[in-house]
Scaffold this motif. Structure first.
Motif, PDB file in Angstrom:
ATOM      1  N   PRO A  67       0.665  -1.256   0.141  1.00 10.29           N
ATOM      2  CA  PRO A  67      -0.042  -0.049  -0.032  1.00 10.29           C
ATOM      3  C   PRO A  67       0.793   1.159   0.009  1.00 10.29           C
ATOM      4  O   PRO A  67       1.814   1.418   0.801  1.00 10.29           O
ATOM      5  N   VAL A  68       0.437   2.329  -0.674  1.00 11.63           N
ATOM      6  CA  VAL A  68       1.008   3.447  -0.955  1.00 11.63           C
ATOM      7  C   VAL A  68       0.023   4.353  -0.611  1.00 11.63           C
ATOM      8  O   VAL A  68      -0.871   4.800  -1.017  1.00 11.63           O
ATOM      9  N   PHE A  69       0.591   5.432   0.559  1.00 12.96           N
ATOM     10  CA  PHE A  69      -0.404   6.356   1.066  1.00 12.96           C
ATOM     11  C   PHE A  69       0.323   7.952   0.650  1.00 12.96           C
ATOM     12  O   PHE A  69       1.352   8.137   1.018  1.00 12.96           O
ATOM     13  N   PRO A  70      -0.708   8.657   0.076  1.00 11.09           N
ATOM     14  CA  PRO A  70      -0.182  10.193  -0.053  1.00 11.09           C
ATOM     15  C   PRO A  70       0.131  10.822   1.335  1.00 11.09           C
ATOM     16  O   PRO A  70      -0.764  10.565   2.206  1.00 11.09           O
ATOM     17  N   ASP A  71       0.857  11.769   1.188  1.00  2.00           N
ATOM     18  CA  ASP A  71       1.081  12.690   2.530  1.00  2.00           C
ATOM     19  C   ASP A  71      -0.041  13.427   2.898  1.00  2.00           C
ATOM     20  O   ASP A  71      -0.786  14.056   2.278  1.00  2.00           O
TER      21      ASP A  71
END
Length: 371
Positions: A67-71
């Motif tokens: 999973p990649v979460f934006p800041d």
């Protein structure tokens, strides 16, 4: 290594930096056949049940299946750390920047093992705290939120407000050399240094650097004599920041060069000299590859901005501070020759004992199998 994956600590990798000084995406620079970010992922996989990436442009990392979460608060490492803590769903996270070439799982496991009763577990070396290779708990969130609102992005500023456990270098000495574990990459020059350390240099070379007036030339000539006496073939490059001439008006060689020759070589039965014109200083690796294939090691004087391993020459009377430790933390520093006792993360030798320095050069760069 038999490590059971942790369920209450998530691994967080910050991938949102813009890599302005590097000029390209640091996370995806290959080293040893793998992008830097993949080296961190590989170190995390046996340690954490949950791993997440924090940063924009998540499509770059789709192949890793994480999973990649934006800041939530873009523009700073503190904002990335805050996002990781909020999104992880665990009481603690271990955070690492994406540009750590040698993330040692044993060090990570040791730091995580100290988390009970603390909000922060952060290693501390002679270069200072390492906030982007550390453990953080959700108890940090209120202080982080306040700092982000105030526009203060220095992570270590909130440490006094929470339960912080500093892990000194000596506590990790049985595992690994911290100078290697906590290295990261910010510039092309730093990456070249790391690549050389990873892959080994075709021609062995080490640079002697110092502030002026410390006696580095005197030490260098004695080290050369020591190594020559041990049977080694030695090359030397002297860096001169100013213009210089090796021939003089009235000599035939000077007349030919003045006439416009771009390259001129003077040969005699016992030596030769090459005069070659450059618009700017030639790259050091080009000089090594072109002119020093027949020596065992090249010792350079100067080149303090190069990626070569460095031995700093230090004289307390000249300066109490070092070039490579202090405001600057040069990861290429491998030793110091000083007339004073210094507590550093690299060996310190007696400036007045060139045999000690020669022993170190021989052991580190010339012994069989030395990288």
């Amino acid at each position: 290594m038999d490590i059971r994956p942790l369920s209450d600590v998530a691994g967080v990798i910050l991938v949102g930096g813009r890599s302005r000084r590097m000029g390209r995406d640091k996370a995806l620079i290959p080293l040893g056949g793998k992008p830097l970010v993949e080296r961190v992922i590989d170190a995390f996989r046996p340690l954490f049940e949950r791993i997440l990436l924090v940063g924009d442009r998540g499509e770059r990392f789709a192949s890793y299946g994480l999973p990649v979460f934006p800041d939530i608060h873009p523009g700073s490492a503190l904002g990335g750390l805050y996002t990781g803590l909020v999104r992880a769903g665990t009481p603690h996270v271990f955070v690492s920047a994406c540009d750590v070439p040698w993330p040692d799982p044993r060090v990570i496991a040791r730091l995580c093992s100290l988390r009970e009763g603390f909000d922060v577990v952060v290693p501390r070396t002679v270069g200072g705290s390492e906030p982007l290779f550390a453990v953080y708990g959700t108890g940090c969130l209120p202080a982080m939120e306040r700092m982000l609102r105030e526009g203060n992005y220095r992570i270590y500023d909130f440490y006094p407000e929470v339960r912080t456990r500093y892990v000194e270098q000596a506590e990790l000495a049985d595992l690994v050399t911290p100078a290697r574990t906590f290295v990261n990459v910010n510039t092309p020059e730093e990456f070249e240094t790391i690549r050389n350390r990873e892959e080994g240099m075709a021609i062995k070379a080490v640079s002697f650097v110092a502030k002026s007036g410390t006696g580095k030339t005197t030490l260098l000539e004695k080290v050369i004599a020591e190594l020559k006496g041990r049977g080694y073939r030695i090359g030397v490059i002297k860096h001169d920041a100013h213009r210089f001439d090796i021939d003089h008006p009235g000599k035939d060689s000077h007349r030919l060069a003045a006439a416009g020759a771009d390259t001129m070589l003077i040969a005699s039965p016992e030596k030769l000299a090459l005069v070659k014109k450059y618009d700017e200083s030639p790259p050091l690796d080009e000089l090594l590859a072109t002119y020093f294939g027949d020596v065992d090691i090249v010792l350079t004087e100067g080149f303090k901005k190069s990626s070569l391993p460095k031995i700093e020459v230090h004289r307390m009377e000249r300066s109490a501070t070092l070039l490579c430790r202090g405001e600057e933390h040069d990861p290429t520093l491998v030793a110091v020759a000083s007339d004073a006792a210094l507590a550093l993360d690299v060996p310190v030798f007696d400036l007045n004992n060139p045999a000690q320095v020669a022993d170190f050069v021989e052991r580190t760069f010339l012994a069989a199998g030395a990288a």
